[in-house]
Design an enzyme around this catalytic site. Structure first.
Site, PDB file in Angstrom:
ATOM      1  N   MET A 101       0.846  -1.192   0.000  1.00 43.37           N
ATOM      2  CA  MET A 101       0.000   0.000   0.000  1.00 43.37           C
ATOM      3  C   MET A 101       0.884   1.245   0.000  1.00 43.37           C
ATOM      4  SD  MET A 101      -2.845  -1.118   2.843  1.00 43.37           S
ATOM      5  CE  MET A 101      -1.623  -1.824   3.954  1.00 43.37           C
ATOM      6  N   ILE A 159       2.008  -5.153   8.144  1.00 47.32           N
ATOM      7  CA  ILE A 159       3.426  -4.838   8.272  1.00 47.32           C
ATOM      8  C   ILE A 159       3.630  -3.337   8.106  1.00 47.32           C
ATOM      9  CG2 ILE A 159       5.736  -5.228   7.325  1.00 47.32           C
ATOM     10  CD1 ILE A 159       4.731  -7.929   6.299  1.00 47.32           C
ATOM     11  N   GLY A 189       1.431   4.249   4.707  1.00 49.03           N
ATOM     12  CA  GLY A 189       2.288   3.424   3.862  1.00 49.03           C
ATOM     13  C   GLY A 189       2.716   2.122   4.516  1.00 49.03           C
ATOM     14  N   SER A 190       2.409   0.973   3.904  1.00 47.44           N
ATOM     15  CA  SER A 190       2.628  -0.287   4.583  1.00 47.44           C
ATOM     16  C   SER A 190       2.335  -1.454   3.640  1.00 47.44           C
ATOM     17  CB  SER A 190       1.721  -0.351   5.809  1.00 47.44           C
ATOM     18  OG  SER A 190       0.428   0.132   5.477  1.00 47.44           O
ATOM     19  N   ARG A 191       2.174  -2.644   4.239  1.00 46.98           N
ATOM     20  CA  ARG A 191       1.960  -3.852   3.447  1.00 46.98           C
ATOM     21  C   ARG A 191       1.173  -4.878   4.250  1.00 46.98           C
ATOM     22  NH1 ARG A 191       7.316  -7.090   2.152  1.00 46.98           N
ATOM     23  NH2 ARG A 191       6.520  -9.102   2.822  1.00 46.98           N
TER      24      ARG A 191
END
Length: 232
Positions: A101, A159, A189-191
């Site tokens: 993301m 994450i 912002g991440s995953r």
């Protein structure tokens, strides 16, 4: 049901974002008092903050066995990997689908499938770029395991990324969730990593764009082979 032009651009904001928008708005007022160009810059950042925390409705497929994406973004990794030990999903590699993301994606996370939360496990860590493979091991993360009616489990791991500094999870062990139900978010912002049960093939491809709660990742009732994709 019709969709108005206004609703296409104006989305509801998640409550987690209210205080951030309020802070940015207050700073913007001060910046306008100091110098107009700074104020306009602050206004732009305030609008972006609202946009980051937008919380749109989604139309979730209802057929049993469908596993949908828990996050908006792009599939950055699609490979076998051992799931985090704290989720108790075993020590053998499972197919891992990673959805990255960026700061412009919706960051509200949704349950990929209906079931009971069998584990919620937070682990502190570093803040490497979330698109990197090592982020699964080294970065701050929060994992949940969802137990299905047939006993199989799905692992979902939030994450933190290079900019993200706060993972929020709304569910607890023992709680029952529906497919597409909101279960958490990650700020800035991440995953998300999704671990499929053994033998289940992904129906998405590396680089494909995901829509949380809508895009089908896999079909637990199908014996279809993993899909291949090409850029057009």
């Amino acid at each position: 049901m019709s969709v108005s032009m206004l609703s296409t651009f104006i989305k509801p904001m998640h409550p987690e974002g209210r205080r951030f928008v309020a802070i940015f708005a207050a700073i913007t007022v001060v910046l306008f008092l100091i110098w107009d160009p700074l104020g306009w810059l602050g206004l732009g950042i305030t609008i972006w903050c609202y946009y980051f925390f937008r919380n749109p409705e989604r139309v979730t497929p209802q057929r049993e066995g469908l596993l949908v994406s828990p996050a908006d973004g792009v599939i950055s990794l699609l490979e076998p990997a051992v799931p985090p030990a704290e989720l108790n999903l075993g020590d053998l590699p499972l197919t891992r689908i990673s959805v990255f993301m960026n700061v412009f994606n919706v960051h509200v996370n949704r349950a990929p499938i209906a079931g009971k939360i069998s584990a919620v496990a937070y682990r502190p860590g570093k803040f490497f770029n979330a698109s990197l493979d090592k982020a699964s091991v080294d970065n701050e993360r929060n994992g949940i395991a969802i137990e299905l009616a047939d006993g199989r489990q799905i692992g979902v791991v939030q994450i933190a990324g290079l900019v993200a500094r706060r993972i929020v999870c709304f569910v607890k062990p023992g709680q029952v969730v529906d497919t597409g139900e909101r279960f958490g978010l990650i700020r800035f912002g991440s995953r998300l990593d999704i671990y499929l049960p053994e033998g289940v093939q992904p129906l998405v491809c590396l680089g494909q764009t995901m829509i949380a709660g809508e895009t089908v990742l896999a079909d637990l009732t199908s014996d279809e082979a993993a899909r291949k994709g090409g850029i057009r």
